[in-house]
Design an enzyme around this catalytic site. Structure first.
Site, PDB file in Angstrom:
ATOM      1  N   TYR A 142       0.817  -1.213   0.000  1.00  0.00           N
ATOM      2  CA  TYR A 142       0.000   0.000   0.000  1.00  0.00           C
ATOM      3  C   TYR A 142       0.851   1.264   0.000  1.00  0.00           C
ATOM      4  O   TYR A 142       0.391   2.322  -0.399  1.00  0.00           O
ATOM      5  CB  TYR A 142      -0.904   0.034   1.243  1.00  0.00           C
ATOM      6  CG  TYR A 142      -2.185  -0.731   1.111  1.00  0.00           C
ATOM      7  CD1 TYR A 142      -2.185  -2.106   0.921  1.00  0.00           C
ATOM      8  CD2 TYR A 142      -3.413  -0.086   1.196  1.00  0.00           C
ATOM      9  CE1 TYR A 142      -3.370  -2.810   0.828  1.00  0.00           C
ATOM     10  CE2 TYR A 142      -4.610  -0.778   1.104  1.00  0.00           C
ATOM     11  CZ  TYR A 142      -4.578  -2.137   0.915  1.00  0.00           C
ATOM     12  OH  TYR A 142      -5.763  -2.830   0.821  1.00  0.00           O
ATOM     13  N   LYS A 190       3.525 -15.416   2.961  1.00  0.00           N
ATOM     14  CA  LYS A 190       3.816 -16.180   1.750  1.00  0.00           C
ATOM     15  C   LYS A 190       5.333 -16.374   1.727  1.00  0.00           C
ATOM     16  O   LYS A 190       6.030 -15.958   0.806  1.00  0.00           O
ATOM     17  CB  LYS A 190       3.293 -15.408   0.524  1.00  0.00           C
ATOM     18  CG  LYS A 190       3.305 -16.177  -0.763  1.00  0.00           C
ATOM     19  CD  LYS A 190       2.242 -17.267  -0.854  1.00  0.00           C
ATOM     20  CE  LYS A 190       2.411 -18.084  -2.119  1.00  0.00           C
ATOM     21  NZ  LYS A 190       1.514 -19.240  -2.196  1.00  0.00           N
ATOM     22  N   ASP A 232      -2.463 -18.585   1.024  1.00  0.00           N
ATOM     23  CA  ASP A 232      -3.434 -19.327   0.207  1.00  0.00           C
ATOM     24  C   ASP A 232      -4.110 -20.412   1.035  1.00  0.00           C
ATOM     25  O   ASP A 232      -5.332 -20.593   1.008  1.00  0.00           O
ATOM     26  CB  ASP A 232      -2.781 -19.888  -1.075  1.00  0.00           C
ATOM     27  CG  ASP A 232      -1.436 -20.553  -0.835  1.00  0.00           C
ATOM     28  OD1 ASP A 232      -0.916 -20.498   0.303  1.00  0.00           O
ATOM     29  OD2 ASP A 232      -0.887 -21.136  -1.787  1.00  0.00           O
ATOM     30  N   ASP A 256      -6.240  -7.213   4.386  1.00  0.00           N
ATOM     31  CA  ASP A 256      -7.388  -6.592   3.717  1.00  0.00           C
ATOM     32  C   ASP A 256      -8.274  -7.679   3.110  1.00  0.00           C
ATOM     33  O   ASP A 256      -9.489  -7.709   3.321  1.00  0.00           O
ATOM     34  CB  ASP A 256      -6.882  -5.642   2.621  1.00  0.00           C
ATOM     35  CG  ASP A 256      -8.028  -4.996   1.867  1.00  0.00           C
ATOM     36  OD1 ASP A 256      -8.978  -4.539   2.525  1.00  0.00           O
ATOM     37  OD2 ASP A 256      -7.978  -4.971   0.619  1.00  0.00           O
ATOM     38  N   ASP A 260     -12.228  -9.355   4.663  1.00  0.00           N
ATOM     39  CA  ASP A 260     -13.507  -9.427   3.939  1.00  0.00           C
ATOM     40  C   ASP A 260     -13.975 -10.883   3.881  1.00  0.00           C
ATOM     41  O   ASP A 260     -15.148 -11.187   4.073  1.00  0.00           O
ATOM     42  CB  ASP A 260     -13.366  -8.912   2.497  1.00  0.00           C
ATOM     43  CG  ASP A 260     -13.678  -7.422   2.375  1.00  0.00           C
ATOM     44  OD1 ASP A 260     -13.314  -6.663   3.306  1.00  0.00           O
ATOM     45  OD2 ASP A 260     -14.277  -7.020   1.368  1.00  0.00           O
TER      46      ASP A 260
HETATM   47  C1  IPM Z   1     -10.380  -1.396   4.090  1.00  0.00           C
HETATM   48  C2  IPM Z   1     -10.608  -0.835   2.711  1.00  0.00           C
HETATM   49  C3  IPM Z   1      -9.435   0.052   2.335  1.00  0.00           C
HETATM   50  C4  IPM Z   1      -8.185  -0.818   2.319  1.00  0.00           C
HETATM   51  C5  IPM Z   1      -9.606   0.790   0.996  1.00  0.00           C
HETATM   52  C6  IPM Z   1     -10.888   1.593   0.953  1.00  0.00           C
HETATM   53  C7  IPM Z   1      -8.421   1.657   0.688  1.00  0.00           C
HETATM   54  O1  IPM Z   1     -10.810  -1.860   1.799  1.00  0.00           O
HETATM   55  O2  IPM Z   1     -10.283  -0.607   5.043  1.00  0.00           O
HETATM   56  O3  IPM Z   1     -10.317  -2.613   4.238  1.00  0.00           O
HETATM   57  O4  IPM Z   1      -7.878  -1.463   1.311  1.00  0.00           O
HETATM   58  O5  IPM Z   1      -7.492  -0.833   3.338  1.00  0.00           O
HETATM   59 MN    MN Z   2     -10.863  -3.840   2.669  1.00  0.00          MN
END
Ligand code: IPM
Ligand code: MN
Length: 365
Positions: A142, A190, A232, A256, A260
Site C-alpha cells: 500500500y 507467503k 493461500d 485486507d 472481507d
Molecule cells: C479497508 C478498505 C481500504 C483498504 C480501501 C478503501 C483503501 O478496503 O479498510 O479494508 O484497502 O485498506
Molecule cells: Mn478492505
C-alpha cells in the site's frame, strides 16, 4: 469522563451509519454520566468536492486534537470507474492512516449465536468461531516506493517493503491480544515466495522465543502458541475451519483480503467493527465500504459502526462497562430480529437504519 471525538462520516452510507453510532454514544454519555463532544470533519469524496483534497489538513488537525476518531466510509463510483482520476477518496484514508501513525488494524470476527444460519458456511463449522485479525496498516504494498508506471506507460509496479521494527510493533499487539484471548497467534504470510514474508517469519519467531513463549494465556492457563500458515492455505482454512483460529497476524494486503473473507462467517459484512491504533489517537470504523447503492435509502446496517464505537470506548477510553452495554444492546437487537434487510429472515419484517439505531439506543439504560 470528558472526551472529544472527531467524527468523520465520509461518503455513501457513512453519514447514515455514523448518525446511529453518535446517537448510541450520546445515550451512553447520558446514562453513565460522561461528556462527549463531537467535532465533525470531511474526508473522502465529499472532502474532494469541498476542498479538492480527500484528507484536508483541517481534518487532520481535528483528528490530532481529539481523543479518538469515529469514521464512516469513503468511496464513490464516480472515481472507481475513472482510472485516470488524479485524486481518489481512498488516498484520503491511506493518508489519514499514515499521518496518524495507525499501524495496527484490529478486526474481530465474532458470529452472533442467533445469526449462525445467516452465514453461507455450514453452522457446525462456524459454531465457536471467534477470531481477531491483526492487520499491519501502514506498510507493505500500500505504501512501498517506488510505485507507478514506466515512461512509456506499458509497465506498472508496486513495491512491498517491511522493516523489522514495523513487524515487531504489530506482532507485539498480536501477542498481547493472544494473552487475553485464546492464547494462539497464527502468522499468515507467503514465506515460500516473498522476501518480506521471510523477514516477518524470522522476526515474529525471534520475538516469540525471546519474549512470549513462556507467557500464559489468561483464559486457557496454557503457554502462548505461535504457528504459521501460507496465505493461500489460510484463505481455505478460514472457510473450512474458522473455529481453529484465534489471533491472525498478517501484513497489509493479506489482511485486507482475509478480513472481507472472514466476514462471511458472521453472515454480513455489516456487522464487523474495527479499530486502527498506533502511538497516538485511535480510529474506529466499520470494515464495510461506502455501499453507494444503498446511500440515502435507510437500509444500511448500522451495527458495525455502533460496535466500532464500543471498541473506541474500550480501547481509547478504557470504558469497559459502557462498551459491554453497547455490545449487549446490539445482541439484543439481533436476537429480537430488529435488523436491517442484509440479515433479516426472508419474508419477515426488517427495519431501517434509524429504527435499528433507535432500538439499540433504547437498550442502553
Ligand atoms: C479497508 C478498505 C481500504 C483498504 C480501501 C478503501 C483503501 O478496503 O479498510 O479494508 O484497502 O485498506
Ligand atoms: Mn478492505
Amino acid at each position: 469522563m470528558e472526551k472529544r471525538i472527531a467524527v468523520l462520516p465520509g461518503d455513501g452510507i457513512g453519514p447514515e451509519v455514523i448518525g446511529e453510532a453518535v446517537k448510541v454514544l450520546r445515550r451512553v454519555a447520558e446514562v453513565y454520566g460522561h461528556k462527549f463532544e463531537f467535532v465533525y470533519a470531511p474526508v473522502g469524496g465529499c472532502a474532494i468536492d469541498e476542498c479538492g483534497e480527500p484528507y484536508p489538513e483541517s481534518t487532520h488537525q481535528v483528528c490530532c486534537s481529539s481523543d479518538a476518531v469515529l469514521f464512516g466510509s469513503i468511496g464513490d463510483p464516480k472515481y472507481d470507474n475513472n482510472p485516470a482520476a488524479k485524486v481518489r477518496p481512498e488516498q484520503g484514508l491511506l493518508k489519514m492512516r499514515k499521518s496518524l501513525g495507525l499501524y495496527a488494524n484490529l478486526r474481530p470476527v465474532e458470529p452472533f449465536d442467533t445469526l449462525l444460519d445467516k452465514s453461507p458456511l455450514k453452522e457446525e463449522r462456524i459454531k465457536g468461531a471467534s477470531l481477531m485479525i491483526v492487520r499491519e496498516l501502514t506498510g507493505g504494498l500500500y505504501f512501498g516506493e517506488p510505485r507507478g508506471r514506466s515512461e512509456k506507460g506499458d509497465v506498472a509496479f508496486d513495491t512491498c517493503v517491511y522493516s523489522k521494527s514495523e513487524i515487531e510493533r504489530i506482532a507485539r499487539k498480536a501477542f498481547e491480544l493472544a494473552i487475553i484471548r485464546k492464547g494462539r497467534v497464527t502468522l499468515v504470510d507467503k514465506a515460500n515466495v516473498l522476501a518480506t514474508s521471510r523477514l516477518w517469519r524470522e522476526t515474529v519467531t525471534q520475538m516469540y522465543e525471546n519474549e512470549y513463549k513462556e507467557k500464559v494465556c489468561k483464559a486457557t492457563g496454557e503457554k502462548l502458541k505461535l504457528d504459521f500458515l501460507f496465505v493461500d492455505n489460510a484463505a481455505m482454512q478460514l472457510v473450512t475451519a474458522p473455529a481453529s483460529f484465534d489471533v491472525v497476524l498478517t501484513e497489509n494486503l493479506f489482511g485486507d483480503i482475509l478480513s472481507d473473507q472472514a466476514s462471511v462467517i458472521t453472515g454480513s459484512i455489516g456487522l464487523l467493527p474495527s479499530a486502527s491504533i498506533g502511538d497516538g489517537v485511535g480510529l474506529y470504523e466499520p470494515i464495510h465500504g461506502s455501499f453507494p447503492q444503498a446511500k440515502g435509502k435507510n437500509i444500511a446496517n448500522p451495527v458495525a459502526t455502533i460496535l466500532s464505537a464500543a471498541m473506541m470506548l474500550e480501547i481509547s477510553f478504557g470504558l469497559l462497562e459502557e462498551a459491554e452495554a453497547i455490545r449487549r444492546a446490539c445482541k439484543e437487537a439481533v436476537g429480537k430480529k430488529v435488523v436491517t434487510p442484509d440479515i433479516a429472515v426472508a419474508g419477515e419484517n426488517n427495519y431501517g437504519t434509524t429504527e435499528v439505531g433507535d432500538f439499540i439506543t433504547g437498550m442502553i439504560y
